[in-house]
Scaffold this motif. Sequence first.
Motif, short mmCIF file in Angstrom:
data_model
loop_
_atom_site.label_atom_id
_atom_site.label_comp_id
_atom_site.label_asym_id
_atom_site.label_seq_id
_atom_site.Cartn_x
_atom_site.Cartn_y
_atom_site.Cartn_z
N ASP A 1 0.84 -1.20 0.00
CA ASP A 1 0.00 0.00 0.00
C ASP A 1 0.87 1.24 0.00
OD1 ASP A 1 0.83 0.49 2.66
OD2 ASP A 1 -0.89 -0.62 3.47
N TRP A 2 0.23 2.40 0.20
CA TRP A 2 0.95 3.67 0.07
C TRP A 2 1.79 4.04 1.30
CZ3 TRP A 2 2.72 6.19 -3.83
CH2 TRP A 2 2.16 5.96 -5.08
N GLU B 1 -7.57 -1.11 7.83
CA GLU B 1 -6.89 -1.59 9.05
C GLU B 1 -5.58 -2.27 8.67
OE1 GLU B 1 -10.90 -2.74 11.62
OE2 GLU B 1 -9.87 -4.27 10.41
N PRO B 2 -4.46 -2.00 9.36
CA PRO B 2 -4.34 -0.98 10.41
C PRO B 2 -4.08 0.39 9.78
CG PRO B 2 -2.28 -2.15 10.17
CD PRO B 2 -3.23 -2.76 9.17
N TRP B 3 -4.59 1.42 10.40
CA TRP B 3 -4.37 2.79 9.92
C TRP B 3 -4.44 3.72 11.11
CZ3 TRP B 3 -2.62 4.42 5.38
CH2 TRP B 3 -2.68 5.79 5.07
N GLY B 4 -3.50 4.65 11.19
CA GLY B 4 -3.47 5.60 12.28
C GLY B 4 -2.60 6.78 11.92
N GLY C 1 -14.34 -0.27 2.08
CA GLY C 1 -13.46 -0.97 3.01
C GLY C 1 -12.08 -0.38 3.14
N CYS C 2 -11.75 0.61 2.29
CA CYS C 2 -10.40 1.17 2.29
C CYS C 2 -10.32 2.46 3.10
CB CYS C 2 -9.95 1.40 0.86
SG CYS C 2 -9.76 -0.12 -0.08
N VAL C 3 -9.11 2.97 3.25
CA VAL C 3 -8.91 4.24 3.96
C VAL C 3 -9.70 5.35 3.28
CG1 VAL C 3 -7.19 5.99 4.54
CG2 VAL C 3 -6.68 3.56 4.89
#
Length: 375
Positions: free
Chosen positions: A107-108, A146-149, A187-189
């Motif tokens: 991913d990015w 997920e996971p993303w923060g 479902g994505c960011v």
Amino acid sequence: MRLRHPGGAPLYLSYCTNVHEAEDLDGIVAQLDTYAVPIRARLGTDVLGLGLWLAAPVAAALAADRALRARLRRELSARCLEVVTLNGFPYRSFQNPVVKHAVYHPDWTTEDRLSYTLDLALVLADLLPEDVARGSVSTLPLAWREPWGPGTAGLAARRLDRLAAGLAAVESSTGRVVRVGFEPEPGCVVETTGQAVARLADVDSDRLGVCLDLAHLACAWEEPSDAVKALERAGLPIVKVQLSAALETAAPDALREYVEPRFLHQTRNAAGDAADDLGEAFERRLPGPWRVHYHVPLHVAPADPLATTIPVLRAALAELVGGPQPLCDHYDVETYTWGVLPPGLRPKNPEQLAAGIADELDFARTELRELGAST
């Protein structure tokens, strides 16, 4: 295929080759003869547009070797094929027996995703026809949710800054403009156009924008007019449009034969209830009506009680090309699920697949003509 908007601007219509398995240059050239040439003949068009999908290894090989890029351009030209857009969402192995969440990796937050996308931009700069103002590359909407923060968001933001700088370097070295569009997906960011506006607010909008996939838009239950206007207000360009249709029904049991192991089929209902796959939606007994992220052939109306989200596609096209000037010039038919359709609907050989893709392109061409476009 090329069309012209009533206001005079060109419109480029293509089909995405991520429906095919080839992941090396010889395989890609072979698929041109197996599919693209018969499709062009069936449509009776002088030039057929391809939204090429190049897996990461072949993209890297092409980016590293100008002679290989020249060979690919010759192979395309010899068959009266042209490329103005690349699909850079799947990294590799997109037609494996099981893909599911693997399509969102890398991913990015990763260097691999940045390198792959810049490889694609360099390749596209050499494939673009001389009379085309710019190219486009579509990519995933940052990451799966997920996971993303804050830490991963900051890492991705730095990658996007380097992406914009890399695209500027490609323009400086080749004289060709290539833009990258992030594709909102359930479902994505970045799931919706509203989230695109929020997450991409600080990007270089001269080089980065949104790839609007019309099946994804429908599955998010977004109104096309609201979505397009929100992007316009934010100054976030629509770099590319993927012409796609999702499944819809008020009788979910009719969808059971569409449960399959390869791709993720995110399911949403009008109340906002969500499941990450069609099988999960059945397990959780989500109330209907459902819209399912399952790209189905544009030109085929399924039997009742199933329907498709073609009305959303038509409403979106009216917003995008119905004004005095188009809001986007790249339109790519992206139905990659032909091989996992229920057996009775699935093509039985390459000839049937080529015929089905040609019928989809003819459907899309007709829709654009209904809005005043000419060929």
